[in-house]
Motif scaffolding. Structure first.
Motif, PDB file in Angstrom:
ATOM      1  N   GLY A  71       0.821  -1.214   0.000  1.00 48.77           N
ATOM      2  CA  GLY A  71       0.000   0.000   0.000  1.00 48.77           C
ATOM      3  C   GLY A  71       0.852   1.261   0.000  1.00 48.77           C
ATOM      4  O   GLY A  71       0.682   2.129  -0.864  1.00 48.77           O
ATOM      5  N   PRO A  72       1.789   1.390   0.924  1.00 45.88           N
ATOM      6  CA  PRO A  72       2.657   2.567   0.922  1.00 45.88           C
ATOM      7  C   PRO A  72       3.530   2.702  -0.320  1.00 45.88           C
ATOM      8  O   PRO A  72       3.881   3.815  -0.700  1.00 45.88           O
ATOM      9  CB  PRO A  72       3.500   2.375   2.191  1.00 45.88           C
ATOM     10  CG  PRO A  72       2.580   1.647   3.114  1.00 45.88           C
ATOM     11  CD  PRO A  72       1.874   0.673   2.204  1.00 45.88           C
ATOM     12  N   ALA A  73       3.875   1.585  -0.973  1.00 49.49           N
ATOM     13  CA  ALA A  73       4.640   1.699  -2.227  1.00 49.49           C
ATOM     14  C   ALA A  73       3.850   2.533  -3.227  1.00 49.49           C
ATOM     15  O   ALA A  73       4.401   3.403  -3.909  1.00 49.49           O
ATOM     16  CB  ALA A  73       4.945   0.318  -2.799  1.00 49.49           C
ATOM     17  N   LEU A  74       2.544   2.284  -3.305  1.00 48.63           N
ATOM     18  CA  LEU A  74       1.694   3.071  -4.196  1.00 48.63           C
ATOM     19  C   LEU A  74       1.415   4.449  -3.608  1.00 48.63           C
ATOM     20  O   LEU A  74       1.509   5.460  -4.314  1.00 48.63           O
ATOM     21  CB  LEU A  74       0.382   2.332  -4.471  1.00 48.63           C
ATOM     22  CG  LEU A  74      -0.629   3.044  -5.366  1.00 48.63           C
ATOM     23  CD1 LEU A  74      -0.029   3.393  -6.733  1.00 48.63           C
ATOM     24  CD2 LEU A  74      -1.881   2.188  -5.530  1.00 48.63           C
ATOM     25  N   LEU A  75       1.100   4.507  -2.325  1.00 55.19           N
ATOM     26  CA  LEU A  75       0.775   5.790  -1.696  1.00 55.19           C
ATOM     27  C   LEU A  75       1.902   6.808  -1.853  1.00 55.19           C
ATOM     28  O   LEU A  75       1.641   7.996  -2.038  1.00 55.19           O
ATOM     29  CB  LEU A  75       0.475   5.591  -0.213  1.00 55.19           C
ATOM     30  CG  LEU A  75      -0.844   4.904   0.115  1.00 55.19           C
ATOM     31  CD1 LEU A  75      -0.916   4.587   1.604  1.00 55.19           C
ATOM     32  CD2 LEU A  75      -2.021   5.752  -0.320  1.00 55.19           C
ATOM     33  N   GLN A  84      -5.443   4.996  -1.931  1.00 55.99           N
ATOM     34  CA  GLN A  84      -5.564   3.730  -2.649  1.00 55.99           C
ATOM     35  C   GLN A  84      -6.492   2.791  -1.903  1.00 55.99           C
ATOM     36  O   GLN A  84      -6.582   2.847  -0.683  1.00 55.99           O
ATOM     37  CB  GLN A  84      -4.192   3.099  -2.871  1.00 55.99           C
ATOM     38  CG  GLN A  84      -3.461   2.631  -1.622  1.00 55.99           C
ATOM     39  CD  GLN A  84      -3.732   1.175  -1.305  1.00 55.99           C
ATOM     40  OE1 GLN A  84      -4.013   0.368  -2.177  1.00 55.99           O
ATOM     41  NE2 GLN A  84      -3.653   0.823  -0.039  1.00 55.99           N
ATOM     42  N   SER A  85      -7.166   1.966  -2.657  1.00 56.21           N
ATOM     43  CA  SER A  85      -8.046   0.952  -2.106  1.00 56.21           C
ATOM     44  C   SER A  85      -7.574  -0.397  -2.630  1.00 56.21           C
ATOM     45  O   SER A  85      -7.559  -0.626  -3.840  1.00 56.21           O
ATOM     46  CB  SER A  85      -9.490   1.222  -2.540  1.00 56.21           C
ATOM     47  OG  SER A  85     -10.342   0.219  -2.051  1.00 56.21           O
ATOM     48  N   THR A  86      -7.167  -1.265  -1.727  1.00 52.19           N
ATOM     49  CA  THR A  86      -6.644  -2.575  -2.126  1.00 52.19           C
ATOM     50  C   THR A  86      -7.796  -3.451  -2.606  1.00 52.19           C
ATOM     51  O   THR A  86      -8.802  -3.607  -1.913  1.00 52.19           O
ATOM     52  CB  THR A  86      -5.914  -3.248  -0.950  1.00 52.19           C
ATOM     53  OG1 THR A  86      -4.903  -2.362  -0.485  1.00 52.19           O
ATOM     54  CG2 THR A  86      -5.303  -4.570  -1.376  1.00 52.19           C
ATOM     55  N   GLY A 113      -3.991   3.642 -15.613  1.00 46.74           N
ATOM     56  CA  GLY A 113      -5.091   4.489 -15.159  1.00 46.74           C
ATOM     57  C   GLY A 113      -5.176   4.467 -13.648  1.00 46.74           C
ATOM     58  O   GLY A 113      -4.197   4.744 -12.957  1.00 46.74           O
ATOM     59  N   ASP A 114      -6.346   4.071 -13.132  1.00 43.50           N
ATOM     60  CA  ASP A 114      -6.498   4.048 -11.681  1.00 43.50           C
ATOM     61  C   ASP A 114      -6.227   2.679 -11.063  1.00 43.50           C
ATOM     62  O   ASP A 114      -6.393   2.492  -9.862  1.00 43.50           O
ATOM     63  CB  ASP A 114      -7.895   4.548 -11.284  1.00 43.50           C
ATOM     64  CG  ASP A 114      -9.017   3.649 -11.764  1.00 43.50           C
ATOM     65  OD1 ASP A 114      -8.785   2.786 -12.633  1.00 43.50           O
ATOM     66  OD2 ASP A 114     -10.148   3.807 -11.262  1.00 43.50           O
ATOM     67  N   ALA A 137      -4.523  -2.703  -6.631  1.00 38.68           N
ATOM     68  CA  ALA A 137      -5.171  -1.605  -5.924  1.00 38.68           C
ATOM     69  C   ALA A 137      -5.755  -0.616  -6.923  1.00 38.68           C
ATOM     70  O   ALA A 137      -5.323  -0.529  -8.077  1.00 38.68           O
ATOM     71  CB  ALA A 137      -4.166  -0.898  -5.022  1.00 38.68           C
ATOM     72  N   ARG A 138      -6.727   0.133  -6.451  1.00 41.17           N
ATOM     73  CA  ARG A 138      -7.340   1.188  -7.250  1.00 41.17           C
ATOM     74  C   ARG A 138      -6.996   2.528  -6.591  1.00 41.17           C
ATOM     75  O   ARG A 138      -7.114   2.691  -5.386  1.00 41.17           O
ATOM     76  CB  ARG A 138      -8.853   1.018  -7.284  1.00 41.17           C
ATOM     77  CG  ARG A 138      -9.575   2.112  -8.086  1.00 41.17           C
ATOM     78  CD  ARG A 138     -11.082   1.939  -8.072  1.00 41.17           C
ATOM     79  NE  ARG A 138     -11.493   0.629  -8.526  1.00 41.17           N
ATOM     80  CZ  ARG A 138     -11.719   0.287  -9.805  1.00 41.17           C
ATOM     81  NH1 ARG A 138     -11.561   1.180 -10.765  1.00 41.17           N
ATOM     82  NH2 ARG A 138     -12.100  -0.928 -10.123  1.00 41.17           N
TER      83      ARG A 138
END
Length: 143
Positions: A71-75, A84-86, A113-114, A137-138
């Motif tokens: 999650g934090p990699a994307l955040l 982000q929503s997993t 995209g998202d 994740a989105r």
């Protein structure tokens, strides 16, 4: 990807906002991130409270650590007003983990995209690979 250090993730990492309670429970420590490459290095402190009767860290805690790596990699790549929503998380446990410091490395494999595809590894203090994860994740707007 954003190169500014603003937004929910960066506010917590840089002390402008409290660290989420789940991250606190896991002993989350931010080490480094490269928003342009979509990579992150973090660490966790596994305590005796995380162990099973054999003295090994329970797999659910390892999965939570991997979740708090992908999650934090994307955040870290997102700007203010984005989160982000997993959508899914797959974990592979490779060997037992003991109490102590575990190092997580995560990366954004691809973003279309998202939708983002993510991966992470969790290593013991002696650099043995303990567990891996992939996730989808989105990216969502907070506005």
């Amino acid at each position: 990807m954003s190169d500014s250090r603003a937004g929910i993730f960066w506010d917590a990492v840089e002390g402008r906002a409290p660290m989420p309670r789940a991250a606190q429970t896991l002993g989350f420590e931010f080490v480094d991130a490269d928003a342009e490459l979509g990579t992150i290095d973090v660490a966790f402190t596994a305590t005796e409270a995380f162990t099973n009767p054999m003295g090994e860290v329970l797999g659910a805690f390892l999965a939570a650590m991997l979740y708090d790596t992908v999650g934090p990699a994307l955040l870290a790549t997102l700007g203010p007003g984005e989160f982000q929503s997993t959508l899914d998380l797959q974990v592979s446990f490779l060997r037992p983990a003991r109490v102590g410091r575990l190092r997580g490395t995560g990366r954004v494999l691809r973003r279309d995209g998202d939708i983002a595809f993510l991966a992470a590894e969790l290593r013991s203090a002696d650099e043995e690979l303990v567990a891996t994860a992939t996730a989808t994740a989105r990216v969502i707007s907070l506005r």
